[in-house]
Design a protein around this motif. Structure first.
Motif, PDB file in Angstrom:
ATOM      1  N   TYR A  21      11.333  71.620  61.475  1.00 21.50           N
ATOM      2  CA  TYR A  21      11.624  70.179  61.620  1.00 21.50           C
ATOM      3  C   TYR A  21      10.527  69.329  60.998  1.00 21.50           C
ATOM      4  N   TYR A  22       9.281  69.759  61.074  1.00 23.85           N
ATOM      5  CA  TYR A  22       8.175  69.032  60.468  1.00 23.85           C
ATOM      6  C   TYR A  22       8.341  68.919  58.949  1.00 23.85           C
ATOM      7  N   MET A  23       9.145  69.791  58.355  1.00 20.67           N
ATOM      8  CA  MET A  23       9.390  69.755  56.908  1.00 20.67           C
ATOM      9  C   MET A  23      10.791  69.251  56.593  1.00 20.67           C
ATOM     10  N   SER A  24      11.459  68.616  57.553  1.00 21.92           N
ATOM     11  CA  SER A  24      12.896  68.364  57.471  1.00 21.92           C
ATOM     12  C   SER A  24      13.333  67.620  56.210  1.00 21.92           C
ATOM     13  N   TRP A  25      12.652  66.528  55.875  1.00 18.19           N
ATOM     14  CA  TRP A  25      13.107  65.754  54.715  1.00 18.19           C
ATOM     15  C   TRP A  25      12.999  66.574  53.441  1.00 18.19           C
ATOM     16  N   PHE A  26      11.870  67.235  53.247  1.00 17.30           N
ATOM     17  CA  PHE A  26      11.662  68.020  52.029  1.00 17.30           C
ATOM     18  C   PHE A  26      12.584  69.237  51.993  1.00 17.30           C
ATOM     19  N   LEU A  27      12.716  69.907  53.131  1.00 16.23           N
ATOM     20  CA  LEU A  27      13.567  71.098  53.191  1.00 16.23           C
ATOM     21  C   LEU A  27      15.020  70.730  52.915  1.00 16.23           C
TER      22      LEU A  27
END
Length: 579
Positions: free
Chosen positions: A514-520
């Motif tokens: 979730y901490y990488m949600s936008w990029f992922l």
């Protein structure tokens, strides 16, 4: 069609897919020069929210300053500023890339978006931003209302408690607008003076909607000059009066009560803050709000908008954060009995409280400057942009002006004071909404820049028949929702835990995803989108109109606007039916 609905039509020429506000802009309406974009960014990027944005980084344990190893203090690394700088670098890059379509084709994103999702499928994406525009308009209006409260408090000293209260220093403050008798219950989340201020800000903002966006140049210049002077004046005053950068800079752990992070916890915290920061701008990146197609379409020449984006975005956003950190740190030393004054309106209120009558004029003008900035930010990036989306969603009945008023009305209905003055679940949810916007952005970027190589057949964007390259199946491209869902899915467990922490608990692994949600989500959906379109190529790749169908690229002329609409209707084909 009933007479009532007929009377609501914006014009006799409007159709379910176009009106004058969503068609390619004629040359005479493209009035924004390079300087206009620069001043516009100055007026909106230096604002109340950006001033206090770095406080979140410190609240989770990132340091303001960390000394390198050794007995003597050496280079101090501003960890929260490093995080903020990375955010703004990414935001700037994304805004520059996403703004190309508007500057080249002079249509808003709600229309450009039809190339990937289809003429009807694009409604789903547009509805996402309409929801965000309503929410942020209410929240931004509340921030602006707080500045109105400061201005009234600086000039209006009402003796509610007793007429015999001496008008001196703290006593004058006690008997002022700040202490107006509250007629609301405590659980409502606001006081009477705050609601009065909010309504005043809301009413003052409304007349600006009568201006067309191409006429925002003069207000942008005036606001940008005033707010820039005010921001530096507050910063210099605090620094000189304190004599140093303050205790928060040197001892953030002591002042915030948060232990310093290190190792993997520090890395993941910085990743989270970068994603959260980009998430806060995800709507502007995806929908290219006031910074990209919706307003880059007003550029006199393609590329004019890039100057404001490349040079002003990172400087203003990072500068606002840095000024906010240092000023708050100085205020901690000046007013140790006060809580951390991250919010600019709280700082100005404290200055007047402790400074007495002599500070009233300075406080008023500082609040007035940020009041102007907040109007620019709120009206343009939320109200007008939401109005553009509504105009694209229901072009037969809604113009940008009508849509803006609708957004403003809903901005009150959502009760922003309830969200901001209670738990942070709403703001967390809005920032976490990047879970859904990252995949949409991945689709948009790969669709326009990679798959179609920045070529669009403008006439087909308004042609609701099988002859259009963007009609697909009944106006919907099935590949778009598939790519979007696959990009959203991995972050859903962490998203659920973030917005409902008392009900949902997940492992650290899902939290880190979730901490990488936008990029992922961006990369998954973008990759899936390319795979699906390479496997099943869409029609009309890299096609453009042979003729200037809408008169978009010809010389400026006042007659070109009506001509564009007439040509657009012809381009829709004679068999368009009411829907």
């Amino acid at each position: 069609m009933s007479p009532m609905f007929s009377s609501l039509k914006v014009s006799t020429n409007a159709t379910p897919y176009q009106n004058e506000d969503v068609l390619p802009l004629p040359p005479h309406r493209r009035t924004w020069s390079k300087k206009t974009f620069v001043f516009f960014w100055l007026s909106t990027a230096i604002n109340i929210a950006e001033w206090s944005a770095a406080s979140t980084s410190l609240a989770i344990g990132l340091t303001v300053g960390q000394a390198s190893a050794g007995e003597q203090p050496q280079i101090r690394i501003h960890m929260s500023s490093i995080t903020e700088f990375r955010q703004f670098a990414l935001i700037t890059l994304c805004l520059v890339v996403s703004g190309q379509a508007g500057g080249k084709w002079h249509v808003p994103f709600a229309v450009v978006n039809r190339t990937g999702w289809g003429l009807r499928g694009s409604w789903f994406v547009v509805l996402n931003r309409i929801v965000l525009s309503c929410c942020w308009y209410g929240v931004g209006g509340w921030y602006g209302g707080e500045m109105v409260k400061i201005m009234i408090g600086a000039i209006w000293r009402m003796q509610f408690l007793t007429l015999s209260v001496p008008l001196k220093s703290t006593s004058a403050f006690t008997a002022s607008f700040y202490n107006m008798k509250n007629h609301f219950p405590a659980n409502l989340g606001m006081k009477t003076n705050e609601f009065v201020s909010f309504i005043i800000f809301w009413l003052i903002s409304l007349p600006i909607f009568f201006l067309r966006p191409e006429r925002y140049r003069v207000p942008a210049v005036i606001s940008s000059v005033i707010v820039t002077i005010a921001a530096f004046a507050i910063f210099i005053w605090a620094l000189v009066k304190q004599g140093n950068v303050g205790p928060l800079w040197h001892n953030p752990e002591t002042e915030t009560g948060q232990a310093r992070l290190s190792g993997s916890k520090l890395s993941w915290a910085m990743m989270y803050m970068i994603t959260r920061g980009v998430g806060g701008w995800a709507g502007g990146i995806l929908y290219q709000s006031e910074y990209t197609p919706d307003f880059s379409r007003y550029a006199q020449k393609p590329g004019d908008q890039i100057w404001g984006q490349v040079f002003i975005i990172p400087v203003c956003l990072f500068g606002s954060n840095l000024l906010g950190i240092i000023t708050t740190s100085c205020a901690r030393g000046l007013y140790p009995e006060e809580p951390l004054l991250w919010k600019l309106y709280d700082l100005l209120e404290a200055i007047q409280k402790h400074g007495g009558n002599g500070s009233r004029a300075a406080v008023f003008f500082a609040a007035f400057a940020f009041f102007l900035s907040q109007i620019c930010m709120n009206v343009v990036s939320c109200g007008v942009v939401g109005g553009m989306d509504l105009a694209a969603l229901l072009p037969r009945y809604i113009t940008i002006r009508r849509g803006s008023f609708i957004i403003a009305a809903i901005g009150i209905v959502i009760n922003p004071w309830k969200f901001l003055n209670t738990a942070n679940s709403f703001i967390t949810a809005i920032s976490a909404y990047a879970v859904f916007l990252g995949p949409l952005t991945g689709i948009m970027f790969t669709e326009y820049h990679v798959l179609r190589r920045r070529k669009i057949k403008l006439s087909h964007l308004f042609l609701p028949t099988s002859k259009s390259n963007y009609w697909f199946s009944h106006g919907i491209n099935w590949k778009a929702p598939v790519a979007w869902v696959l990009g959203v899915f991995p972050s859903m467990p962490g998203f659920s835990a973030a917005v409902t922490p008392t009900k949902v608990s997940v492992s650290d692994r899902w939290t880190h995803v979730y901490y990488m949600s936008w990029f992922l989500g961006f990369f998954i959906s973008g990759t899936v989108w390319m795979f699906l379109n390479v496997t099943w190529p869409p029609p009309g790749l890299e096609e453009v109109d042979d003729d200037d169908v809408f008169g978009t690229f010809g010389p400026a002329g006042k007659s070109s606007e009506s001509t564009s609409l007439e040509k657009g209707i012809e381009a829709e084909a004679s068999n368009v039916k009411d829907i």
